[in-house]
Design an enzyme around this catalytic site. Structure first.
Site, PDB file in Angstrom:
ATOM      1  N   GLY A  49       3.061  -8.396  14.158  1.00 31.45           N
ATOM      2  CA  GLY A  49       1.895  -7.714  14.698  1.00 31.45           C
ATOM      3  C   GLY A  49       1.514  -6.469  13.924  1.00 31.45           C
ATOM      4  CD  GLU A 116       7.706  -6.159  14.309  1.00 32.25           C
ATOM      5  OE1 GLU A 116       7.497  -7.359  14.224  1.00 32.25           O
ATOM      6  OE2 GLU A 116       7.068  -5.309  13.646  1.00 32.25           O
ATOM      7  CG  ASP A 211      -2.649 -12.369  -9.919  1.00 37.02           C
ATOM      8  OD1 ASP A 211      -1.445 -12.525 -10.179  1.00 37.02           O
ATOM      9  OD2 ASP A 211      -3.418 -13.312  -9.684  1.00 37.02           O
ATOM     10  CG  HIS A 232      11.660 -10.108   7.047  1.00 38.70           C
ATOM     11  ND1 HIS A 232      12.559 -10.608   7.972  1.00 38.70           N
ATOM     12  CD2 HIS A 232      10.611  -9.632   7.762  1.00 38.70           C
ATOM     13  CE1 HIS A 232      12.055 -10.439   9.196  1.00 38.70           C
ATOM     14  NE2 HIS A 232      10.882  -9.838   9.086  1.00 38.70           N
ATOM     15  NE  ARG A 289      11.075  -5.739   8.399  1.00 35.72           N
ATOM     16  CZ  ARG A 289       9.822  -6.070   8.371  1.00 35.72           C
ATOM     17  NH1 ARG A 289       9.157  -6.036   7.245  1.00 35.72           N
ATOM     18  NH2 ARG A 289       9.226  -6.446   9.460  1.00 35.72           N
ATOM     19  CG  HIS A 350       8.767  -9.374   4.131  1.00 38.28           C
ATOM     20  ND1 HIS A 350       8.134 -10.523   4.562  1.00 38.28           N
ATOM     21  CD2 HIS A 350       8.390  -8.392   4.991  1.00 38.28           C
ATOM     22  CE1 HIS A 350       7.404 -10.240   5.637  1.00 38.28           C
ATOM     23  NE2 HIS A 350       7.519  -8.954   5.906  1.00 38.28           N
ATOM     24  NE  ARG A 385       6.000  -3.506   5.121  1.00 38.68           N
ATOM     25  CZ  ARG A 385       5.868  -4.463   6.039  1.00 38.68           C
ATOM     26  NH1 ARG A 385       5.006  -4.341   7.026  1.00 38.68           N
ATOM     27  NH2 ARG A 385       6.565  -5.567   5.956  1.00 38.68           N
ATOM     28  CB  SER A 390       2.190  -4.053   5.890  1.00 39.92           C
ATOM     29  OG  SER A 390       1.393  -4.692   4.960  1.00 39.92           O
TER      30      SER A 390
END
Ligand code: FAD
Ligand code: SIN
Length: 534
Positions: A49, A116, A211, A232, A289, A350, A385, A390
């Site tokens: 989310g 989270e 890219d 992740h 994480r 991730h 992060r 994000s």
């Protein structure tokens, strides 16, 4: 070769690119390019989310503090404040644009918020476990209907065009006709996403080949903090399950990481079923994480395991299926019942915290060039992060960039006389086998030597091999026609090189960068910036 002329050229159609295109006023002409189908993007697969302060017990201050704490000292405080303060406005905009977020069962007017890692409160608004799908498909529908937006899917940008010190557009390969077209624009935006495909095991889709970062690098922009690759902790472990994520929201709702059966128990006793995260961090399953992924990596190596187990089977079957329908169905396809048994998981690349150095409204070092979303490095994430920040960054940056671009395009003229693509290379593209070989080798080198745990020796080995690969790929590129795969391989080699060089510059361990030769955090807090001039 067709010359296309727009006010704004947006390279990328994920949350960042589509939000930007839709936020720009209707009198401004916008081209949106996607190198695959319009919706294929990391955004489409986002599960958990978007973080936003909506609960009355939560606060903007707490969201800021959690983000700074996860970022391990490297976040830019002003950027963090700006993004967090604008979160609610961005979520309201998504709702106005048709995104249906999950509501509470008991209070139908409220949105359900999940939790989270790293978050001190419930603050993740979501659409069951397929938030990205809801966001991407709603925005794509709006973009298709917008009068001022032209969509070019199956178009891959090769390089940016510079004229008189400004970015004035891009050379683009039309994958349907194999023509290379000039897209000229007053403002060009890199919204090309991350670079997970530089690793062998990744949660990212095939389009995530860095890219935009490689193009910006060749155009002379600074690239920052590339050593901070987020792994992740929990991707499904199964030979046929390419890139499938087991959302962190499972842990937010009580799932435990446990040891699976092991042949190599140190004391002869079976560790099977043991939860282990509390040994690494008092926050256990909800530690940030970097800590969780490193703990899993440690246990996998210590016990010679292939995977660890993620177990939510103690929760009600109905609850699991209602909140995690996508994960439940996908596990079922591979013979696992999420409601009854633990699921094998491994960490996988991730998210890229680094990228093209940009201000919060996307401005880069090059006039006329913007970078937004995962491609950009704004200082929001620092060295790590926090989950669900994000998509939020994509939305808030795109909004700010739309204002800046609106001002810019009214102030500058359309670029004149752009050189066409140099079509002197007439040899066909290199053979698939050559591209595939280099692609596999590059990703293996990155996974083996530049993964969760690094060392000086491993980084040196990686650098040597990547230098060789870069040379070979450069020869392919200089002498052959370009193809989608060659463009991506060239960019991946550039990104790999930038990651390794950044990792070698950082003589400490911080956040997502862990080096056995410098296990501690140093007192000097610096970003890693690389530029062509150095
Ligand atoms: P993307 O969504 O990746 O879009 C990139 C676009 O650029 C695509 O349209 C692609 O075709 C285009 N493109 C790329 N190169 C070129 C080129 N050369 N020419 C033309 N077009 C090009 N974040 C959260 O906040 N919450 C979550 O719950 C969450 N879950 C996630 C789950 C998964 C499985 C993954 C992979 C990521 C998740 N993330 C999550 C991270 C988040 O989804 C991404 O960081 C975010 O979607 C990036 O959006 P973006 O618009 O920057 O790029
Ligand atoms: C997840 O759902 O676990 C991914 C969330 C994120 O990457 O922010």
């Amino acid at each position: 070769m067709k010359p296309y002329q727009y006010d704004a050229l947006v390279l990328g159609a994920g949350a960042a690119g589509l939000t930007l295109a839709l936020r720009i006023p209707k009198h401004i002409r916008v081209a949106v390019l996607a190198k695959g189908s319009l919706t294929e993007s990391a955004t489409l697969y986002a599960q958990g989310g978007i973080s936003v302060v909506l609960d009355k017990n939560d606060s903007v201050k707490a969201h800021i503090e959690d983000t700074l704490s996860a970022g391990a000292g490297l976040c830019d405080q002003d950027t963090v404040r700006y993004v967090v303060e604008n979160a609610k406005r961005s979520i309201e905009w998504l709702i106005e644009n048709g995104v249906a977020f999950t509501r509470n069962n008991d209070k139908k007017n409220d949105y359900h918020l999940t939790k989270e890692g790293g978050h001190s409160h419930r603050r993740i608004i979501h659409s069951a476990d397929a938030t990205g799908y809801a966001v991407e498909t709603s925005l794509a529908e709006q973009a298709r209907n917008a009068v001022n937006i032209d969509i070019f899917d199956e178009h891959i940008a090769i390089d940016l065009i510079k004229k008189d010190g400004r970015c004035v557009g891009a050379y683009v390969l039309n994958k349907g006709t194999y023509q290379i077209d000039v897209f000229s624009a007053k403002a060009t935006v890199l919204a090309t996403g991350g670079a997970g495909k530089v690793y062998l095991y990744t949660s990212n889709p095939d389009v995530s080949t860095g890219d935009g970062i490689a193009m910006a690098w060749r155009a002379g922009c600074r690239i920052g903090n590339m050593e901070f690759i987020q792994f992740h902790p929990t991707c499904l472990y199964h030979p046929d399950a390419k890139s499938f994520l087991m959302t962190e929201a499972l842990r937010g709702e009580g799932a435990k990481l446990r040891l699976p059966p092991s042949q190599n128990s140190t004391d002869g006793k079976s560790d099977e079923g043991q939860a282990f995260l509390h040994k690494f961090d008092p926050r256990g399953e909800l530690a940030p994480r970097d800590i969780v992924a490193r703990a899993i990596d440690h246990e996998i190596k210590r016990l010679g395991l292939d995977y660890v187990h993620l177990d939510i089977s103690h929760r009600d079957t109905e609850f699991i299926i209602e909140h995690f329908p996508t994960v439940y169905e996908r596990c079922k396809e591979f013979g696992f019942d999420l409601t009854k048994q633990p699921i094998p998981v491994v960490p996988a690349a991730h998210y890229l915290c680094g990228g093209v150095v940009a201000s919060i409204d996307g401005k880069t070092d090059l006039e006329g060039l913007y970078a937004i979303g995962e491609t950009a490095c704004t200082g929001l994430h620092g060295a790590n992060r926090m989950a669900s920040n994000s998509l939020l960054e994509c939305l808030v940056m795109a909004d700010a960039a739309a204002d800046s671009i609106t001002t810019l395009v009214t102030a500058v003229d359309h670029p004149q006389k752009i050189d066409p693509w140099d079509a002197s290379r007439v040899t066909p593209s290199p053979e698939t086998v050559e591209i595939n070989h280099n692609w596999d080798e590059l990703r293996r080198v990155m996974s083996d030597y530049v993964g969760i745990v690094r060392s000086n020796k491993r980084l040196k080995l990686a650098r040597k091999r990547i230098d060789n690969l870069k040379q070979e790929i450069h020869d392919f590129y200089a002498n052959h026609n370009v193809s989608n795969d060659l463009i991506e391989l060239r960019n991946l080699a550039t990104v790999a090189d930038l990651i390794v060089r950044s990792a070698m510059q950082r003589k400490e361990s911080r956040g997502l960068h862990y080096n056995l030769d410098y296990p501690d955090m140093s007192d000097s807090v610096t970003n890693t910036y690389l530029s062509l001039d150095e």
